[in-house]
Design a protein around this motif. Structure first.
Motif, PDB file in Angstrom:
ATOM      1  N   UNK A 267      20.336  12.131   4.016  1.00 40.95           N
ATOM      2  CA  UNK A 267      21.014  10.843   3.847  1.00 40.95           C
ATOM      3  C   UNK A 267      22.463  10.976   3.369  1.00 40.95           C
ATOM      4  N   UNK A 268      22.710  11.834   2.378  1.00 40.14           N
ATOM      5  CA  UNK A 268      24.078  11.976   1.840  1.00 40.14           C
ATOM      6  C   UNK A 268      25.058  12.379   2.934  1.00 40.14           C
ATOM      7  N   UNK A 269      24.666  13.392   3.717  1.00 45.19           N
ATOM      8  CA  UNK A 269      25.546  13.883   4.778  1.00 45.19           C
ATOM      9  C   UNK A 269      25.724  12.834   5.871  1.00 45.19           C
ATOM     10  N   UNK A 270      24.637  12.141   6.162  1.00 47.30           N
ATOM     11  CA  UNK A 270      24.695  11.098   7.193  1.00 47.30           C
ATOM     12  C   UNK A 270      25.692   9.995   6.799  1.00 47.30           C
ATOM     13  N   UNK A 271      25.684   9.611   5.537  1.00 46.27           N
ATOM     14  CA  UNK A 271      26.601   8.544   5.095  1.00 46.27           C
ATOM     15  C   UNK A 271      28.051   8.989   5.267  1.00 46.27           C
ATOM     16  N   UNK A 272      28.331  10.216   4.869  1.00 40.11           N
ATOM     17  CA  UNK A 272      29.692  10.757   5.001  1.00 40.11           C
ATOM     18  C   UNK A 272      30.063  10.840   6.480  1.00 40.11           C
TER      19      UNK A 272
END
Ligand code: C2E
Ligand code: MG
Ligand code: MG
Ligand code: MG
Length: 282
Positions: A267-272
């Protein structure tokens, strides 16, 4: 002596079977534990317009990392969760988590980027499925228009008129429906038309063959023709090379997903990633 030898091989066979069963029971036990200990998580893989290069959606994919760091692929644990019925609770968690992430995307200005959720046939057969789905949407505050359900072709076609009715209700709630792994099952064209689906996902096996010697490229072309005639949007899964994306676009395929564009991301990478790609394209 023949009898004895036979008995010996039966015993060996039984031992093999019981070892396999023990292995499965053990894995199911671990899976249940991992699920209640929150060790399952979702990763998100972008879906891209082959025409504009923009990100139009993401598919939520389930991951299991065991305590010692081993990743167990969904192809191994989802069938187990299906056989045991655990998939109903697990699938509900996936729907809730994916809806939350989509709501968050909308808050960050990506309200037109869809979230695709895989749904198992066991979930569909659960009489409370629609209620669970509705609750996941309402509790997260996501707009139903932002959510798409992916159902594999064999399931969609196998369950007959009950599916058509269920699809109708899901569509009436405002969600999109995509037929996953299309081309691997046996679709009835009249069913396909009556089910009023939004998208066909061309199975990765056919995309692999594009530009190669196999007939998969031909099948991809046929599916694109079918989608075009029926007015159903097409998405190709497993695009790994730019040549495949180019060929698919020429075939009339609008959307693509695969390592060529991006791998599934936590999720963190996807948001970025989404913030960075929302403007420019891929
Ligand atoms: P699927 O729904 O057809 O998902 C596409 C699979 O292709 C994913 O595998 C994805 O990681 C992989 N993939 C994407 N792009 C490429 C590429 O360019 N090359 C290659 N080689 N592979 C690519 P994954 O994540 O291992 O999932 C496998 C299957 O497990 C899924 O197939 C789906 O049927 C099932 N699954 C995953 N998450 C869920 C879930 O939350 N619920 C249910 N019911 N099933 C799930
Ligand atoms: Mg899928
Ligand atoms: Mg698929
Ligand atoms: Mg597949």
């Amino acid at each position: 002596r023949a009898k004895l030898a036979e008995r010996g091989s039966v015993a060996r066979y039984n031992r093999g079977v019981s070892e396999e069963i023990r292995g499965r029971v053990n894995m199911l036990h671990n899976l249940r534990r991992a699920f209640s200990a929150n060790e399952l998580f979702l990763v998100f893989q972008p879906q891209i317009s082959l025409v504009s290069g923009r990100c139009v959606g993401a598919e939520a994919l389930l991951r299991w990392r065991t305590a010692d760091g081993t990743m167990i692929p969904p192809d191994r644990f989802i069938p187990l969760a299906e056989r045991s019925g655990l998939i109903v609770a697990m699938g509900e968690w996936v729907m809730r988590r994916a809806c939350e992430e989509a709501a968050r995307m909308a808050q960050r200005g990506h309200g037109t980027v869809r979230m695709a959720i895989n749904v198992s046939v066991i979930q569909f057969r659960d009489p409370h499925f629609l209620g669970r789905l509705r609750a996941a949407i309402e509790d997260s505050g996501v707009s139903p228009q932002q959510i798409e359900l992916e159902i594999t072709e064999s399931v969609a076609m196998g369950e007959g008129s009950r599916m058509i009715e269920l699809f109708g209700r899901i569509k009436a709630m405002g969600l999109d429906i995509a037929i996953d792994d299309f081309g691997t099952g046996f679709s009835s064209l009249s069913h396909l038309q009556r089910m009023n689906v939004d998208r066909l996902k061309i199975d990765r096996a056919f995309i692999n063959d594009i530009g190669g010697l196999g007939k998969g490229g031909e099948i991809a072309g046929l599916v694109c023709g079918l989608g075009g005639r029926l007015g159903i949007e097409l998405i190709a899964e497993g695009i790994e090379q730019i040549e495949q994306a180019d060929r698919l676009q020429l075939m009339g395929c609008q959307l693509g997903q695969g390592y060529h564009f991006a791998r599934p991301m936590p999720a963190d990478d996807w948001r970025v990633w989404l913030d960075a790609h929302a403007q420019g394209g891929c």
